[in-house]
Design a protein around this motif. Sequence first.
Motif, PDB file in Angstrom:
ATOM      1  N   THR A 341     -29.265 -67.749  49.322  1.00 52.24           N
ATOM      2  CA  THR A 341     -30.051 -68.214  48.182  1.00 52.24           C
ATOM      3  C   THR A 341     -30.332 -69.708  48.310  1.00 52.24           C
ATOM      4  OG1 THR A 341     -28.129 -68.801  46.845  1.00 52.24           O
ATOM      5  CG2 THR A 341     -28.914 -66.492  46.724  1.00 52.24           C
ATOM      6  N   ALA A 342     -31.362 -70.146  47.574  1.00 55.15           N
ATOM      7  CA  ALA A 342     -31.727 -71.560  47.609  1.00 55.15           C
ATOM      8  C   ALA A 342     -30.582 -72.429  47.118  1.00 55.15           C
ATOM      9  CB  ALA A 342     -32.977 -71.803  46.763  1.00 55.15           C
ATOM     10  N   SER A 343     -29.854 -71.967  46.100  1.00 53.35           N
ATOM     11  CA  SER A 343     -28.762 -72.787  45.566  1.00 53.35           C
ATOM     12  C   SER A 343     -27.638 -72.900  46.592  1.00 53.35           C
ATOM     13  CB  SER A 343     -28.236 -72.172  44.262  1.00 53.35           C
ATOM     14  OG  SER A 343     -27.750 -70.852  44.496  1.00 53.35           O
ATOM     15  N   GLU A 344     -27.388 -71.821  47.352  1.00 55.61           N
ATOM     16  CA  GLU A 344     -26.373 -71.878  48.407  1.00 55.61           C
ATOM     17  C   GLU A 344     -26.788 -72.866  49.500  1.00 55.61           C
ATOM     18  OE1 GLU A 344     -23.924 -67.865  49.090  1.00 55.61           O
ATOM     19  OE2 GLU A 344     -26.055 -67.642  49.446  1.00 55.61           O
ATOM     20  N   LEU A 345     -28.045 -72.742  49.918  1.00 56.79           N
ATOM     21  CA  LEU A 345     -28.516 -73.610  50.991  1.00 56.79           C
ATOM     22  C   LEU A 345     -28.427 -75.070  50.587  1.00 56.79           C
ATOM     23  CD1 LEU A 345     -31.641 -71.582  52.195  1.00 56.79           C
ATOM     24  CD2 LEU A 345     -29.486 -71.897  53.433  1.00 56.79           C
ATOM     25  N   GLU A 346     -28.768 -75.364  49.361  1.00 56.97           N
ATOM     26  CA  GLU A 346     -28.798 -76.763  48.928  1.00 56.97           C
ATOM     27  C   GLU A 346     -27.398 -77.361  48.879  1.00 56.97           C
ATOM     28  OE1 GLU A 346     -31.297 -79.421  45.688  1.00 56.97           O
ATOM     29  OE2 GLU A 346     -31.180 -77.243  45.471  1.00 56.97           O
ATOM     30  N   GLN A 347     -26.367 -76.517  48.724  1.00 53.62           N
ATOM     31  CA  GLN A 347     -24.992 -77.026  48.691  1.00 53.62           C
ATOM     32  C   GLN A 347     -24.404 -77.247  50.085  1.00 53.62           C
ATOM     33  OE1 GLN A 347     -22.250 -75.122  45.788  1.00 53.62           O
ATOM     34  NE2 GLN A 347     -24.049 -73.902  45.203  1.00 53.62           N
ATOM     35  N   MET A 348     -25.073 -76.685  51.095  1.00 57.70           N
ATOM     36  CA  MET A 348     -24.522 -76.789  52.448  1.00 57.70           C
ATOM     37  C   MET A 348     -24.723 -78.173  53.024  1.00 57.70           C
ATOM     38  SD  MET A 348     -25.605 -73.223  54.261  1.00 57.70           S
ATOM     39  CE  MET A 348     -25.260 -71.648  53.477  1.00 57.70           C
ATOM     40  N   THR A 349     -23.788 -78.552  53.860  1.00 54.62           N
ATOM     41  CA  THR A 349     -23.916 -79.762  54.663  1.00 54.62           C
ATOM     42  C   THR A 349     -23.664 -79.374  56.115  1.00 54.62           C
ATOM     43  OG1 THR A 349     -23.163 -81.152  52.847  1.00 54.62           O
ATOM     44  CG2 THR A 349     -23.037 -82.087  55.064  1.00 54.62           C
ATOM     45  N   LEU A 350     -24.456 -79.996  57.001  1.00 54.74           N
ATOM     46  CA  LEU A 350     -24.413 -79.628  58.414  1.00 54.74           C
ATOM     47  C   LEU A 350     -23.888 -80.779  59.251  1.00 54.74           C
ATOM     48  CD1 LEU A 350     -28.045 -78.135  58.552  1.00 54.74           C
ATOM     49  CD2 LEU A 350     -25.934 -76.991  57.799  1.00 54.74           C
ATOM     50  N   ALA A 351     -23.530 -80.464  60.475  1.00 57.30           N
ATOM     51  CA  ALA A 351     -23.145 -81.490  61.452  1.00 57.30           C
ATOM     52  C   ALA A 351     -24.354 -81.746  62.354  1.00 57.30           C
ATOM     53  CB  ALA A 351     -21.958 -81.032  62.277  1.00 57.30           C
ATOM     54  N   HIS A 352     -24.549 -82.973  62.721  1.00 65.28           N
ATOM     55  CA  HIS A 352     -25.603 -83.286  63.685  1.00 65.28           C
ATOM     56  C   HIS A 352     -25.272 -82.560  64.987  1.00 65.28           C
ATOM     57  CE1 HIS A 352     -28.254 -85.503  66.366  1.00 65.28           C
ATOM     58  NE2 HIS A 352     -28.864 -85.997  65.297  1.00 65.28           N
ATOM     59  N   PRO A 353     -26.259 -81.984  65.664  1.00 62.36           N
ATOM     60  CA  PRO A 353     -25.947 -81.212  66.886  1.00 62.36           C
ATOM     61  C   PRO A 353     -25.369 -82.044  68.019  1.00 62.36           C
ATOM     62  CG  PRO A 353     -28.324 -81.468  66.595  1.00 62.36           C
ATOM     63  CD  PRO A 353     -27.688 -81.922  65.325  1.00 62.36           C
ATOM     64  N   LEU A 354     -25.498 -83.371  67.957  1.00 62.74           N
ATOM     65  CA  LEU A 354     -24.908 -84.223  68.990  1.00 62.74           C
ATOM     66  C   LEU A 354     -23.578 -84.828  68.524  1.00 62.74           C
ATOM     67  CD1 LEU A 354     -28.111 -86.055  70.292  1.00 62.74           C
ATOM     68  CD2 LEU A 354     -26.857 -84.198  71.408  1.00 62.74           C
ATOM     69  N   ARG A 355     -23.088 -84.332  67.444  1.00 68.43           N
ATOM     70  CA  ARG A 355     -21.821 -84.821  66.910  1.00 68.43           C
ATOM     71  C   ARG A 355     -20.691 -84.558  67.903  1.00 68.43           C
ATOM     72  NH1 ARG A 355     -20.293 -84.129  60.750  1.00 68.43           N
ATOM     73  NH2 ARG A 355     -18.270 -85.171  60.667  1.00 68.43           N
ATOM     74  N   GLY A 356     -19.943 -85.621  68.191  1.00 64.29           N
ATOM     75  CA  GLY A 356     -18.763 -85.489  69.042  1.00 64.29           C
ATOM     76  C   GLY A 356     -19.043 -85.346  70.517  1.00 64.29           C
ATOM     77  N   VAL A 357     -20.307 -85.478  70.966  1.00 63.67           N
ATOM     78  CA  VAL A 357     -20.589 -85.309  72.397  1.00 63.67           C
ATOM     79  C   VAL A 357     -19.997 -86.482  73.173  1.00 63.67           C
ATOM     80  CG1 VAL A 357     -22.682 -83.952  71.994  1.00 63.67           C
ATOM     81  CG2 VAL A 357     -22.849 -86.419  72.269  1.00 63.67           C
ATOM     82  N   GLU A 358     -19.690 -86.202  74.419  1.00 58.23           N
ATOM     83  CA  GLU A 358     -19.064 -87.223  75.256  1.00 58.23           C
ATOM     84  C   GLU A 358     -20.033 -88.378  75.501  1.00 58.23           C
ATOM     85  OE1 GLU A 358     -16.942 -87.619  79.676  1.00 58.23           O
ATOM     86  OE2 GLU A 358     -17.613 -85.669  78.913  1.00 58.23           O
TER      87      GLU A 358
END
Length: 1003
Positions: A341-358
């Motif tokens: 649902t839109a309300s679920e999506l709006e509560q989500m937070t994501l990690a940048h895809p380059l997070r933690g790369v060497e």
Amino acid sequence: MTDAPTKTQTDTQTAPDYRDTVFLPKTDFPMRAGLPAREPEWLDRWARLRVYDRLRETSAGREPFILHDGPPYANGHLHIGHALNKVLKDFITRSQQMMGKDARYVPGWDCHGLPIEWKIEEQYRQQGLDKDAVDTIEFRQECRRFAEHWVDIQRDEFKRLGITGKWDDPYLTMDFHAESVIAAEFMKLLMNGSLYQGSKPVMWSPVEKTALAEAEVEYHDHTSHTIWVRFPVIWAPSGKATWVSDTSAETLSALSQEQLERRAEVTGASVVIWTTTPWTIPQNRAVAFNPSISYGLYEVTSVAEGSTAQVGERLMLADALVEETFNAAKVTGFERRSELTASELEQMTLAHPLRGVEGANGEWDYDVPMLPGDHVTDDAGTGFVHTAPSHGDDDYQLGLKYKLPMTYNVEPDGSYRADLPIFGGQAIIQPDGKDGPANVSVIKNLAWAGKLLAKGKVKHSYPHSWRSKAPLIYRNTPQWFAAIDRELDDGMNEYGRTIRSRALTSIDKLVKWWPQSGRNRIFSMVESRPDWVLSRQRAWGVPLTCFVRKGGRPTDPDFLLRDERVNARIAEAFEAEGADIWYRDGFKAQMLDGIVPPEDYEQVMDVLDVWFDSGSTHAFVLRDRPDGSPDGIADLYLEGTDQHRGWFHSSLLQASATMGRAPYRGVLTHGFTLDEKGMKMSKSLGNTIVPAEVIQQYGADILRLWVAQVDYTADQRIGPEILKGTADSYRRLRNTLRFMLGSLAGFTEAERVDPALMPELEQWVLHRLAALDHQVRQAYASYDFQGVFQALFQFATVDLSAFYFDIRKDALYCDAPDSLRRRAARSVLDLLFHRLVTWLAPILPFTMEDVWLSRFDSDDDSVHLHDFPATPADWLNEPLALKWDGIRKARRVVTAALEVKRSDKTIGASLEAAPVVHIRDEDTLKALKSVDFADICITSDLSLTADPIPAEAFRLPDIAGIGVVFETADGQKCQRCWKILPDVGSHSHPATCARCDAVLDRL
């Protein structure tokens, strides 16, 4: 033994040669035009006579008509588009002048900007010089000399086309006065509050290292990398934002069983985005979704060989794009776990895809929010849009709304900043315009990080610079803008309080558009356009003449120095020494001394967008010049359709900002010129048509006639075969004019016949002239040049050459000089001459000058010093016109019947015939009997009858009730007029008819 010859036969055989007694046309006007060689002579003549300036002197007090010239760029020879444009302008200027206006035309040139700067840089590179090591003023002077060189060349090329105008005093955007006014117009934005410095993504050319205006962008097919990327979910909905990885007893005990199950389902899932600009991933700050789109959580159940997807992994996608995405990712099996649902999506937070790369050193270890956005669609991609606010307008707008941070990772040359981890110094676009390694490098690092779901390539329409032809990027840079929705503090609010509202009101209420579709096009552009990027990071242009407080921020109220005294000093200095003075050491102190401490301010060194230069021309041409417009507004702007986003657009915005409305009352647009097959012209295809080459082969008038024959409002075609057809039309028209000239030899006022005393045929010609006068003036007034030429060409070749002249040749050649019929015909020819030659003069100025001077030889006259003659309204005679329409139809049946007999060799000429014409309609018969129908049909005799039409009679299927029975003429051939008449040989002059015998007696 043969019979002795009769007296008539003897006289015919021994008749004298009467050729010297026939009044054949006499003229020195040549059949062959010789335009390429002769046109320069007329150009010299017009210059000697000062035709343009004399018209200004004699037109004082007339209503002015101002066509303001859109400035061409001073950097090369003219192409066919230039010729079309300038010739159309010349049609208008000349026709408006000849319709009684004071039609002023001041040609101009755009002289600043990147194309010239680019040429000078190329010269420097060839010489091994570094442009940045050259003094700015010296560099600018090189640019000025380059522009001056091309202005001189283009001026001669335009003049060779026969364009009239103030060529000895054109306007140049690099003139000192022009530079002063452009700066002053810019400083009006400084003072009225519309100018601001902002940091936002703009179209940027890495090759040219500058921002570009919308009008400088063109779209071409380009093959781009395309990637599908996983953004891992790190915050999941749980009634309150809670770390998915947080497994503390306290956290778990606070969740319901349903929340715990949902939490487990989302744990480890990824939102999938799709992009065609992999190089923007390091600048990502959010992912956008559309609340109206249906989304699902999908689990991969099977994959094909080579897939980067993992069985069991969960991915979030728009339902409409699942199959497309999984096909790209080589996923062969999947199931939908649940709806998102839109309300679920709006509560989500994501990690940048380059997070933690060497090697990233924590550069991308930040959270990426999920944000709702209406710009997201499920037409293509995944239904989730990767958002980099520094590199796209939609992204930027979303960033403004949600206060996302901007990034400054990309340098002016299109490379990543040197200290950016992993990618530092890598180019997105290389100096040669080709793709750099940045895209591939980002893709590889995403793959190594396990975040690349799929990759591919796509061919799509992509923005390119119209100069370097290299691809562009959106790049976030500090630039100067004109705010088009900010209320202005200038008191000019009649048509709105903002630039946008004034422009839209002007479009709808103050401007007439030809064609009307132009209104719709520019209205939608202005309605949706962003703020105007005014600054360019270049050297050749008018600088942004403003100062900013050292250490200040653009949002500070005193960041910009606003002082009319400073503005006045700058304008005065530019007027005296030009804009180069801005770059002279000590100029800042000179301008600020005694007003504010110079050391407190920094001088802005960017230059203005050249569209601001050309958009300001109304101020230093229409407003400031003595030959400008009384109210500073042009009657007409005329350019190609691309200028709805170019000059029409920039002039509209600039004038709305500085004078409160559009600088024009009318806008006329033309299409583009294609080759004969309808293809765009290209040097590589070898299908270009160069105006100079056409002029060298045919003459400028042929090129001008081509312009008059096409529908310029759409795209036009030109090529060798088309030009041959144009030359043929010209030849036919020239023959008509030559006949008129020859037949008018020696005409004097003493011969003139009052129209009321003329035969019906002459009165019909006068009626046609009166109708044409209205038609031609109306067509010229509405810029319908195709309509003008078609009407005049049809009249000249059909009504005159094939009808009136054909009939009246006998009277002109053989009637007595003082006969009413001949005098009436010559009187009509004189009236025809003055109208046809002046009506055609705007289109064919060289030829009509030749025709005029062939009749009125003068050292001090020109057809272009005359107006269209006034045509009496009482020449119109609709009943007579209706009658002669019927006569011409009947004549057509007769001439068609005679043509059959000529083709089968029964006769050699129509004068050998004396047809019987059967007429069913009583009114038609009466009309034909009221005129000399034999003369009209050019037969020696003719009988009219109401008897039924015989079966063998000749008919035309489209003309009912008229039949022609062929009969040969009775009698002998008159050796002077060639008519076959019974009385030939019975007069004092051997082998003549009564008419010719009487003429010879008088001679």
